[in-house]
Write an enzyme that holds these catalytic residues in place. Structure first.
Site, PDB file in Angstrom:
ATOM      1  N   SER A 227       0.829  -1.196   0.000  1.00 32.71           N
ATOM      2  CA  SER A 227       0.000   0.000   0.000  1.00 32.71           C
ATOM      3  C   SER A 227       0.870   1.255   0.000  1.00 32.71           C
ATOM      4  O   SER A 227       1.610   1.482  -0.954  1.00 32.71           O
ATOM      5  CB  SER A 227      -0.947  -0.045   1.202  1.00 32.71           C
ATOM      6  OG  SER A 227      -1.949   0.924   1.097  1.00 32.71           O
TER       7      SER A 227
ATOM      8  N   ASP B  96      -9.474  -4.848  -5.167  1.00 39.24           N
ATOM      9  CA  ASP B  96      -8.884  -3.986  -4.140  1.00 39.24           C
ATOM     10  C   ASP B  96      -9.670  -2.691  -4.025  1.00 39.24           C
ATOM     11  O   ASP B  96      -9.783  -1.940  -4.995  1.00 39.24           O
ATOM     12  CB  ASP B  96      -7.428  -3.684  -4.492  1.00 39.24           C
ATOM     13  CG  ASP B  96      -6.649  -3.066  -3.338  1.00 39.24           C
ATOM     14  OD1 ASP B  96      -7.218  -2.231  -2.609  1.00 39.24           O
ATOM     15  OD2 ASP B  96      -5.463  -3.410  -3.186  1.00 39.24           O
TER      16      ASP B  96
ATOM     17  N   HIS C 225      -7.543  -5.550   0.134  1.00 39.47           N
ATOM     18  CA  HIS C 225      -6.443  -4.632  -0.148  1.00 39.47           C
ATOM     19  C   HIS C 225      -5.121  -5.366  -0.013  1.00 39.47           C
ATOM     20  O   HIS C 225      -4.700  -5.720   1.084  1.00 39.47           O
ATOM     21  CB  HIS C 225      -6.521  -3.462   0.825  1.00 39.47           C
ATOM     22  CG  HIS C 225      -5.490  -2.414   0.602  1.00 39.47           C
ATOM     23  ND1 HIS C 225      -5.005  -2.084  -0.645  1.00 39.47           N
ATOM     24  CD2 HIS C 225      -4.843  -1.587   1.478  1.00 39.47           C
ATOM     25  CE1 HIS C 225      -4.114  -1.123  -0.535  1.00 39.47           C
ATOM     26  NE2 HIS C 225      -3.997  -0.803   0.743  1.00 39.47           N
TER      27      HIS C 225
END
Length: 486
Positions: free
Chosen positions: A198, A427, A456
């Site tokens: 991320s 996601d 995610h």
């Protein structure tokens, strides 16, 4: 329960007017010789026991010193917290693998201690390195003082500038990437091996852009799109969260869903109407569950498919028994131990939400007025009936903060080795389309691995295929074939 929950969101939603605080910007260094960074690049980490009682017995902790301003290394220094899980063997030791778990704002030291089983395969041949980026956790943290009486974003911005104005202009990702290079040297590696999730993918791309000759095997998972501005990013998230909620609704309809409806569309409609049934709020044993908390619970639950059973149960408790306790836990996991919520944004730690806001605002120069944001109302309403307005409001999050820079969108690294970027089709936080755009923007032939799944990030999504591909690259240097899909 804290009175400023508007801060505690995966994308902080700070709504308010323009705040009159003078921006603080770093001074521009004049021409002259390159600054001498020898005292920082000559360090070695003095590893010792970890103060965290929850740390594994074999974990080692230490610190690394970095300059607040790399152009003036003789000035204020910052202390970064790092930890290490020594390689367990067998096999040839490959050096260190630095891991960033996202956020920004997540303590990498704390998170690594809790991920030992998930990373055991890589830990056999790598020393795993966790670190709190500058401004986060134990690394010269952003501190905004006593926030117990804060009730609006204007007060928050003033408090943070007043208490941490000396630090805020230097907490951005480009400086964090420079810190990562100092850490690389301090643990004894010539090249950086790196696994970033991320926000960690954003940091890894920034590192490759700045230090292509020192980049080694780098994997980026849950990849932000570097080609979008803040509004484009927020619109993409609104669409992706709406899609993820629809995917959950379809799955719920097929598994004895407590929400009335025989199809995914009908269940989705019931979930959407659920916020309206709360009225002014539902008192629970844990506090007041209101419209904002309901939406927060939905959004948090979509970060990992592991949360779906909890969300089904929470919806059932709410609809059948007017019991909102589990919904409250899903909405605010840090206040109840976080047992139910997994995946990103993770369980907030220490100053995670304040440091996230500080880093995000340093990483963008965009500052919008309420009028400019409201001009986008129709687009966000079309993107998501459920989350659109809430995510749109995050465009005001940086109002009143020191002006930032767009430099984190500069990721071209044509001289760096090929990297592996991993994207999940479902996601909600970093939509899949950003994965290919990041690989293209790197301009070094980086490869895309597609995971057809939900949540995610892919590496922790229980996919043996993804894990084999990522481990194969980090351990053996073997990239998956072009167009590989798990």
């Amino acid at each position: 329960m804290a009175g400023w929950r508007w801060l505690r969101r995966p994308t902080a939603a700070l709504v308010g007017g323009v705040i009159g605080i003078s921006p603080v910007t770093p001074a521009v260094a004049g021409p002259g010789p390159a600054p001498d960074l020898g005292q920082f690049y000559g360090q070695q980490v003095d590893w010792g026991p970890c103060p965290d009682p929850k740390a594994p017995a074999r974990a080692q902790c230490g610190t690394v010193s970095v300059p607040k301003d790399y152009r003036r290394p003789g000035g204020t220094t910052l202390t970064l917290a790092v930890n290490r899980l020594p390689a367990t063997g067998p096999g040839l030791k490959l050096g260190a693998l630095a891991v960033n778990f996202g956020g920004p704002g997540i303590s990498g030291v704390t998170e690594l201690n809790g991920r030992t089983k998930d990373l055991a395969g890589l830990n056999r041949r790598y020393d795993l390195i966790g670190f709190d980026p500058r401004g986060v956790g134990r690394s010269s943290p952003v501190d905004c003082g006593d926030l117990s009486s804060i009730t609006n974003p204007a007060e928050l911005a003033r408090a943070c500038v007043r208490a941490s104005g000396w630090l805020l202009p230097w907490v951005g990702t480009p400086d964090a990437a420079r810190d990562l290079d100092v850490i690389r040297q301090a643990v004894g590696d010539d090249r950086l091996a790196y696994l970033g999730f991320s926000y960690g993918a954003r940091l890894g791309a920034a590192y490759a852009h700045q230090f292509p000759a020192r980049a080694g095997r780098i994997v980026l998972d849950g990849v932000p799109d570097p080609t979008l501005d803040d509004a484009g990013t927020a619109l993409g998230q609104a669409r992706a969260f709406q899609k993820a909620l629809g995917d959950f609704a379809a799955d719920c309809a097929a598994h004895d869903c407590p929400v009335p409806g025989g199809s995914g569309a009908e269940v989705l409609a019931g979930i959407t109407e659920g916020a309206g049934r709360l009225g002014k709020g539902l008192m629970t044993d844990s506090g007041m569950l209101d419209h904002a908390g309901y939406l927060q619970a939905l959004q948090n639950s979509l970060y990992s498919k592991d949360n779906w059973p909890y969300l089904r149960r929470a919806l059932g408790d709410l609809l059948r028994n007017r019991d909102g306790d589990l919904m409250m836990q899903l909405a605010y996991p840090e206040e109840f131990g976080g047992q139910a919520v997994t995946g990103w944004p993770g369980q907030p730690q220490g100053n995670s939400q304040i440091s996230k806001l500080a880093i995000d605002c340093r990483d963008t120069a965009e500052r919008r007025t309420p009028k400019q944001v409201h001009a986008l109302d129709a687009k966000f309403a079309a993107a998501s009936k459920v989350f659109g307005a809430d995510i749109e409001a995050t465009l005001l999050a940086c109002t009143g903060w020191p002006r930032g820079t767009e430099s984190t969108r500069q990721v071209a690294a044509p001289d760096a080795p090929q990297m592996l970027t991993v994207g999940t089709t479902g996601d909600p936080a970093t939509p899949y389309s950003g994965t290919g755009r990041m690989a293209k923007a790197l301009r070094n032939g980086s490869r895309v691995l597609t995971y057809r799944g939900e949540g995610h990030g892919a590496y922790f999504a229980h996919s043996a295929c993804v894990r084999k591909a990522v481990d194969g690259y980090l351990l053996e240097g073997a990239l998956p074939r072009e167009g590989a899909v798990c």
